[in-house]
Design an enzyme around this catalytic site. Structure first.
Site, PDB file in Angstrom:
ATOM      1  N   CYS A  73       9.814  38.611  50.738  1.00  0.00           N
ATOM      2  CA  CYS A  73      10.413  38.211  49.462  1.00  0.00           C
ATOM      3  C   CYS A  73      10.356  39.344  48.452  1.00  0.00           C
ATOM      4  CB  CYS A  73       9.688  36.990  48.897  1.00  0.00           C
ATOM      5  SG  CYS A  73       7.956  37.283  48.510  1.00  0.00           S
ATOM      6  N   GLY A  74       9.415  40.268  48.619  1.00  0.00           N
ATOM      7  CA  GLY A  74       9.346  41.424  47.745  1.00  0.00           C
ATOM      8  C   GLY A  74       8.582  41.169  46.466  1.00  0.00           C
TER       9      GLY A  74
END
Length: 282
Positions: free
Chosen positions: A115-116
């Site tokens: 998802c970062g």
């Protein structure tokens, strides 16, 4: 151990004709990675090369840097309620002198789910944990014509994709275009981890003279994995993300996107691409 592919019944409709037949699908199973006996992360992957995947994952997390850091990797016995081995849990044991960095929950979730993190926090995390600055001397020099031929060579080496159509691939090429290694997985980040983990096990890190080619897009996560392995050139057949470009520009990584035939976009590190030769040919 789980199989790379599985068979499922499918109803096919072709030109209005309905038939039933078995279809070959890529297998997807969870892999829990434990570090010195403690749960660290879970990733969905295609079974196979699990030890290399775990090792490569820990390279990208700044835990492992060379083969001496790794004591052993084992499947965990009794991983299920009934005590049987599911072959979906691995435990990575580091050498006694390895200092384990503080891998926070946020970092763990980021790596597991892709998802970062956001902006500067992501760039800072890579900057503070990278073992090898991308400073290839003499610098790798790549002709655009060489890059143009790599996707077809990667596709030709994808054995499981031919049967399923559902796998991502990552490959390492020499600066002369020789195929060094290729790995497939349902997740492109896992395919890269398998490459990097195998390189660590073979004592080949840093990968300072290679080109990394990935199917699909170039996310921040893939750029991060390239930087952590000391890879100077990352090429993708699709688009990069903005944060991947920012990371490449900051670290000196050469980032090429939309590599399709003789066409490509160079987003960072253009000094390694022989642009003048390409212009003269054009």
């Amino acid at each position: 151990m789980g199989r790379v592919t599985e068979r499922r019944k499918v109803i096919r409709i072709r030109d209005g004709v309905v038939t039933t037949r078995p279809d070959t699908l890529v297998a997807e199973e969870p892999l829990e990675i434990r570090l010195n006996g403690k749960p660290l992360a879970i990733t969905m992957r295609t079974p196979g090369d699990d030890f290399a995947l775990a090792a490569g994952f820990l390279v990208s997390e700044g835990v492992l840097a060379n083969a001496y850091d790794l004591q052993n990797i084992v499947y965990c016995a009794g991983a299920t309620v009934d005590g049987s081995n599911s072959y979906n849990v691995v435990d990575v044991r580091t050498s006694p002198d390895v200092v384990i960095p503080d891998i926070t929950l946020e970092r763990n979730v980021y790596t597991t789910s892709s998802c970062g993190l956001c902006g500067k926090a992501s760039l800072d995390a890579v900057r503070t944990t990278a073992r090898w600055p991308i400073a290839d001397t003499p610098p790798v020099r790549v002709e655009p014509s060489l890059l143009a031929g790599l996707p077809d060579r990667l596709r030709a080496a994808q054995r499981v994709f031919d049967r399923t159509g559902g796998l991502h691939a990552a490959a390492l090429f020499s600066e002369e275009g020789e195929l060094l290694d290729v790995r497939e997985d349902v997740g492109r980040h896992n395919a890269v981890d398998k490459l990097v983990g195998r390189a660590l096990q073979n004592g080949d890190l840093p990968l300072s003279r290679v080109i990394l080619l990935v199917s699909g897009r170039a996310s921040f996560e893939l750029a991060q994995k390239a930087v952590m392995a000391g890879i100077p050139v990352l090429a993708a057949v699709s688009a990069p993300s903005s944060l991947a470009v920012d990371l490449a520009a900051e670290t000196g990584l050469t980032l090429v996107g939309f590599l399709r035939g003789s066409n490509m976009n160079v987003y960072a590190g253009e000094d390694r691409i022989a642009l003048r030769a390409a212009a003269a040919q054009g």
